[in-house]
Motif scaffolding. Structure first.
Motif, PDB file in Angstrom:
ATOM      1  N   SER A 117       0.754  -1.238  -0.071  1.00  0.00           N
ATOM      2  CA  SER A 117      -0.015  -0.001   0.058  1.00  0.00           C
ATOM      3  C   SER A 117       0.977   1.294   0.018  1.00  0.00           C
ATOM      4  CB  SER A 117      -1.080   0.120   1.362  1.00  0.00           C
ATOM      5  OG  SER A 117      -0.165   0.014   2.412  1.00  0.00           O
ATOM      6  N   ARG A 118       2.191   1.128   0.376  1.00  0.00           N
ATOM      7  CA  ARG A 118       3.253   2.378   0.315  1.00  0.00           C
ATOM      8  C   ARG A 118       3.381   2.951  -1.036  1.00  0.00           C
ATOM      9  NH1 ARG A 118       7.829   0.108   3.766  1.00  0.00           N
ATOM     10  NH2 ARG A 118       7.515  -1.514   2.634  1.00  0.00           N
ATOM     11  N   PHE A 119       3.094   2.141  -2.051  1.00  0.00           N
ATOM     12  CA  PHE A 119       3.321   2.519  -3.363  1.00  0.00           C
ATOM     13  C   PHE A 119       2.162   3.408  -3.874  1.00  0.00           C
ATOM     14  CE2 PHE A 119       6.090  -1.277  -3.716  1.00  0.00           C
ATOM     15  CZ  PHE A 119       7.023  -0.724  -4.345  1.00  0.00           C
ATOM     16  N   GLY A 120       1.043   3.599  -3.038  1.00  0.00           N
ATOM     17  CA  GLY A 120       0.058   4.419  -3.197  1.00  0.00           C
ATOM     18  C   GLY A 120       0.087   5.966  -2.727  1.00  0.00           C
ATOM     19  N   ARG A 121       0.945   6.010  -2.010  1.00  0.00           N
ATOM     20  CA  ARG A 121       1.481   7.359  -1.515  1.00  0.00           C
ATOM     21  C   ARG A 121       2.467   8.113  -1.931  1.00  0.00           C
ATOM     22  NH1 ARG A 121       0.448   3.876   3.095  1.00  0.00           N
ATOM     23  NH2 ARG A 121       2.527   3.978   3.616  1.00  0.00           N
ATOM     24  N   ARG A 122       2.411   9.324  -2.313  1.00  0.00           N
ATOM     25  CA  ARG A 122       3.156  10.066  -2.947  1.00  0.00           C
ATOM     26  C   ARG A 122       3.350  11.485  -2.460  1.00  0.00           C
ATOM     27  NH1 ARG A 122       5.883   9.698  -7.845  1.00  0.00           N
ATOM     28  NH2 ARG A 122       6.818  11.436  -8.704  1.00  0.00           N
ATOM     29  N   ASN A 123       4.587  11.892  -1.829  1.00  0.00           N
ATOM     30  CA  ASN A 123       4.638  13.137  -1.411  1.00  0.00           C
ATOM     31  C   ASN A 123       4.789  14.167  -2.648  1.00  0.00           C
ATOM     32  OD1 ASN A 123       5.228  15.447   0.256  1.00  0.00           O
ATOM     33  ND2 ASN A 123       7.430  15.002   0.397  1.00  0.00           N
ATOM     34  N   THR A 124       3.841  15.222  -2.598  1.00  0.00           N
ATOM     35  CA  THR A 124       4.109  16.220  -3.642  1.00  0.00           C
ATOM     36  C   THR A 124       4.768  17.482  -3.190  1.00  0.00           C
ATOM     37  OG1 THR A 124       1.915  16.943  -3.018  1.00  0.00           O
ATOM     38  CG2 THR A 124       1.861  15.304  -4.880  1.00  0.00           C
ATOM     39  N   GLY A 125       5.343  17.607  -2.157  1.00  0.00           N
ATOM     40  CA  GLY A 125       5.786  18.755  -1.545  1.00  0.00           C
ATOM     41  C   GLY A 125       7.372  18.729  -1.552  1.00  0.00           C
ATOM     42  N   PHE A 126       7.907  19.435  -2.612  1.00  0.00           N
ATOM     43  CA  PHE A 126       9.327  19.232  -2.896  1.00  0.00           C
ATOM     44  C   PHE A 126      10.221  20.442  -2.438  1.00  0.00           C
ATOM     45  CE2 PHE A 126       7.336  16.487  -5.942  1.00  0.00           C
ATOM     46  CZ  PHE A 126       7.987  15.065  -5.443  1.00  0.00           C
ATOM     47  N   GLY A 127       9.608  21.504  -1.787  1.00  0.00           N
ATOM     48  CA  GLY A 127      10.391  22.694  -1.336  1.00  0.00           C
ATOM     49  C   GLY A 127      10.945  23.384  -2.721  1.00  0.00           C
ATOM     50  N   LEU A 128      12.014  23.494  -2.592  1.00  0.00           N
ATOM     51  CA  LEU A 128      12.886  24.352  -3.798  1.00  0.00           C
ATOM     52  C   LEU A 128      13.513  23.379  -4.375  1.00  0.00           C
ATOM     53  CD1 LEU A 128      14.716  27.201  -1.713  1.00  0.00           C
ATOM     54  CD2 LEU A 128      12.653  27.362  -2.957  1.00  0.00           C
ATOM     55  N   GLY A 129      13.509  22.135  -4.121  1.00  0.00           N
ATOM     56  CA  GLY A 129      14.056  20.802  -5.311  1.00  0.00           C
ATOM     57  C   GLY A 129      15.454  20.915  -5.195  1.00  0.00           C
ATOM     58  N   GLY A 130      16.126  20.312  -6.093  1.00  0.00           N
ATOM     59  CA  GLY A 130      17.633  20.334  -6.310  1.00  0.00           C
ATOM     60  C   GLY A 130      18.151  18.992  -5.601  1.00  0.00           C
ATOM     61  N   GLU A 131      17.186  17.991  -5.080  1.00  0.00           N
ATOM     62  CA  GLU A 131      17.386  16.578  -4.747  1.00  0.00           C
ATOM     63  C   GLU A 131      16.577  15.566  -5.395  1.00  0.00           C
ATOM     64  OE1 GLU A 131      16.917  16.715  -0.402  1.00  0.00           O
ATOM     65  OE2 GLU A 131      18.244  18.279   0.063  1.00  0.00           O
ATOM     66  N   VAL A 132      17.589  14.450  -5.521  1.00  0.00           N
ATOM     67  CA  VAL A 132      16.932  13.266  -6.132  1.00  0.00           C
ATOM     68  C   VAL A 132      15.751  12.571  -5.139  1.00  0.00           C
ATOM     69  CG1 VAL A 132      17.278  11.090  -7.249  1.00  0.00           C
ATOM     70  CG2 VAL A 132      18.679  12.908  -7.570  1.00  0.00           C
ATOM     71  N   SER A 133      14.873  12.444  -5.392  1.00  0.00           N
ATOM     72  CA  SER A 133      13.681  12.081  -4.294  1.00  0.00           C
ATOM     73  C   SER A 133      13.611  10.420  -4.814  1.00  0.00           C
ATOM     74  CB  SER A 133      12.505  12.550  -4.525  1.00  0.00           C
ATOM     75  OG  SER A 133      12.459  13.853  -3.917  1.00  0.00           O
ATOM     76  N   ILE A 134      14.723   9.723  -4.181  1.00  0.00           N
ATOM     77  CA  ILE A 134      14.560   8.176  -4.486  1.00  0.00           C
ATOM     78  C   ILE A 134      13.231   7.503  -4.017  1.00  0.00           C
ATOM     79  CG2 ILE A 134      15.846   6.020  -4.412  1.00  0.00           C
ATOM     80  CD1 ILE A 134      18.482   7.561  -4.429  1.00  0.00           C
ATOM     81  N   GLY A 135      12.775   8.104  -2.851  1.00  0.00           N
ATOM     82  CA  GLY A 135      11.650   7.342  -2.150  1.00  0.00           C
ATOM     83  C   GLY A 135      10.379   7.639  -2.778  1.00  0.00           C
ATOM     84  N   GLN A 136      10.523   8.498  -3.894  1.00  0.00           N
ATOM     85  CA  GLN A 136       8.881   8.630  -4.692  1.00  0.00           C
ATOM     86  C   GLN A 136       9.090   7.962  -5.836  1.00  0.00           C
ATOM     87  OE1 GLN A 136       6.658  10.864  -3.644  1.00  0.00           O
ATOM     88  NE2 GLN A 136       8.179  10.987  -1.860  1.00  0.00           N
ATOM     89  N   PHE A 137      10.166   6.954  -6.253  1.00  0.00           N
ATOM     90  CA  PHE A 137       9.983   6.274  -7.387  1.00  0.00           C
ATOM     91  C   PHE A 137       8.761   5.223  -7.554  1.00  0.00           C
ATOM     92  CE2 PHE A 137      14.762   6.679  -8.695  1.00  0.00           C
ATOM     93  CZ  PHE A 137      14.805   7.829  -8.724  1.00  0.00           C
ATOM     94  N   PHE A 138       8.137   5.203  -8.502  1.00  0.00           N
ATOM     95  CA  PHE A 138       6.926   4.380  -8.652  1.00  0.00           C
ATOM     96  C   PHE A 138       5.887   4.413  -7.759  1.00  0.00           C
ATOM     97  CE2 PHE A 138      11.352   1.857  -9.465  1.00  0.00           C
ATOM     98  CZ  PHE A 138      11.135   1.935 -10.796  1.00  0.00           C
TER      99      PHE A 138
END
Length: 358
Positions: free
Chosen positions: A203-224
């Motif tokens: 079920s964790r694959f159904g949750r996605r964080n959309t707040g990235f702030g200023l960005g600039g970092e690779v969000s590996i935890g958001q893959f798939f």
């Protein structure tokens, strides 16, 4: 809906023919009202499709897809339900990749799964397919592209397929068509209602964080991750005109962030982009595009390779060898006024650069 209306008409006819002793008319009215209520309460659902099969020329392949069905909201389909509607399917295999879209009717159940059908008892369907092979020894050349139709019939979880395909590319030596496609998460799912198939695993694959702030970092935890996935695809055609290429692309990205805060006048009217590219000379490319039904664009690109010069290397012969100076008869080291010396092109080199006579 037509089946239920015919069933209702048949029940009413039986009631009229039987006369006294059958159900009262108000019971028929109640049944009719129940059927109409189910029709009003129907909702559109998307169910996932999974399968593994062996076929030619793909070999062993696994397919993931989604089917759009309309059912009464009260149906949970944990037991047998009728499923019918359009579907899309992506099927990678050992010998190639197939993309299909069509219509199917199934008698199936979800069992304990939330989004995917677990058992298909009876079903049939027809779809249009694009197939790209890459490593099948039965085909020469191995890398070919095909387009056609395929029919499927399923009974007691066993699926039979038969297709008719026509080659649209004869291999790398005649590669006029390039077809790409895939499934994406996040922005690619803006226009899609397809469920994320990985939610069935965790079920964790159904949750996605959309707040990235200023960005600039690779969000590996958001893959798939995300509740939905969206398709993307592109077709490139090398036209019969030398160095002229036509392209068309489908993208599910609606550019919500870029258009929701008054940043410019960019809009996404349609999810399709088209374009033309032309290379008049080596290193020069000109392109013209129509983007998302809203804007035209023109591009000129200049490219070069520092390890490959634009001009050919100098292949002229080397200069003539240097003759060492010979002392004059009077012992002078330089020629006198009006004296000439003759250079011999075939003379051997008898002095080095550190020779004192030079």
């Amino acid at each position: 809906m037509n089946v239920r209306r015919r069933l209702l008409a048949g029940l009413l006819a039986c009631g009229l023919a039987a006369g006294p002793g059958v159900a009262a008319p108000d019971e028929h009215d109640e049944l009719r009202a129940r059927i109409l209520a189910e029709e009003r309460d129907s909702e559109t659902r998307v169910v996932g499709l999974l399968r593994v099969r062996a076929s030619h020329p793909q070999g062993i392949s696994g397919a993931v897809g989604a089917m759009r069905v309309r059912q009464p909201a009260s149906y949970d389909c944990r037991t047998t339900c009728a499923q019918r509607g359009p579907f899309v399917q992506l099927e990678p295999g050992l010998g190639g990749l197939q993309l299909g879209a069509g219509w199917a009717r199934l008698i199936a159940e979800r069992g304990g799964r939330e989004r995917f059908l677990s058992q298909v008892y009876v079903g049939f369907g027809i779809k249009g397919v694009l197939l790209r092979t890459w490593d099948d020894r039965a085909l020469r050349p191995a890398g070919q592209s095909f387009a056609g139709i395929e029919g499927e019939f399923s009974i007691t979880t066993v699926n039979f397929s038969l297709g008719l395909l026509r080659g649209i590319s004869a291999g790398r030596d005649d590669e006029r068509w390039v077809v790409t496609g895939g499934l994406g998460w996040g922005r690619y799912a803006d226009r899609s209602g397809l469920p994320n198939p990985l939610r069935g695993l965790d079920s964790r694959f159904g949750r996605r964080n959309t707040g990235f702030g200023l960005g600039g970092e690779v969000s590996i935890g958001q893959f798939f991750r995300g509740r939905r996935i969206g398709p993307f695809a592109g077709i490139e055609w090398r036209t019969p005109i030398d160095d002229l290429t036509a392209k068309i692309e489908y993208s599910g990205d609606q550019y919500v962030r870029e258009t929701s805060r008054g940043r410019g006048e960019f809009r996404t009217e349609i999810p399709v982009n088209v374009g033309l590219e032309y290379r008049p000379l080596e290193g020069i490319e000109i392109g013209a595009y129509y983007m998302y039904g809203d804007a035209f664009g023109v591009r000129v690109s200049l490219t070069g390779n520092p390890f490959r010069p634009l001009t050919d290397a100098d292949t002229e012969p080397p200069p003539l060898p240097v003759l060492p100076r010979q002392p004059l008869a009077n012992g002078a080291q330089i020629a006198g006024l009006g004296e000439q010396r003759v250079l011999d092109a075939d003379a051997p080199i008898t002095a080095a650069f550190f020779d004192a006579r030079l």
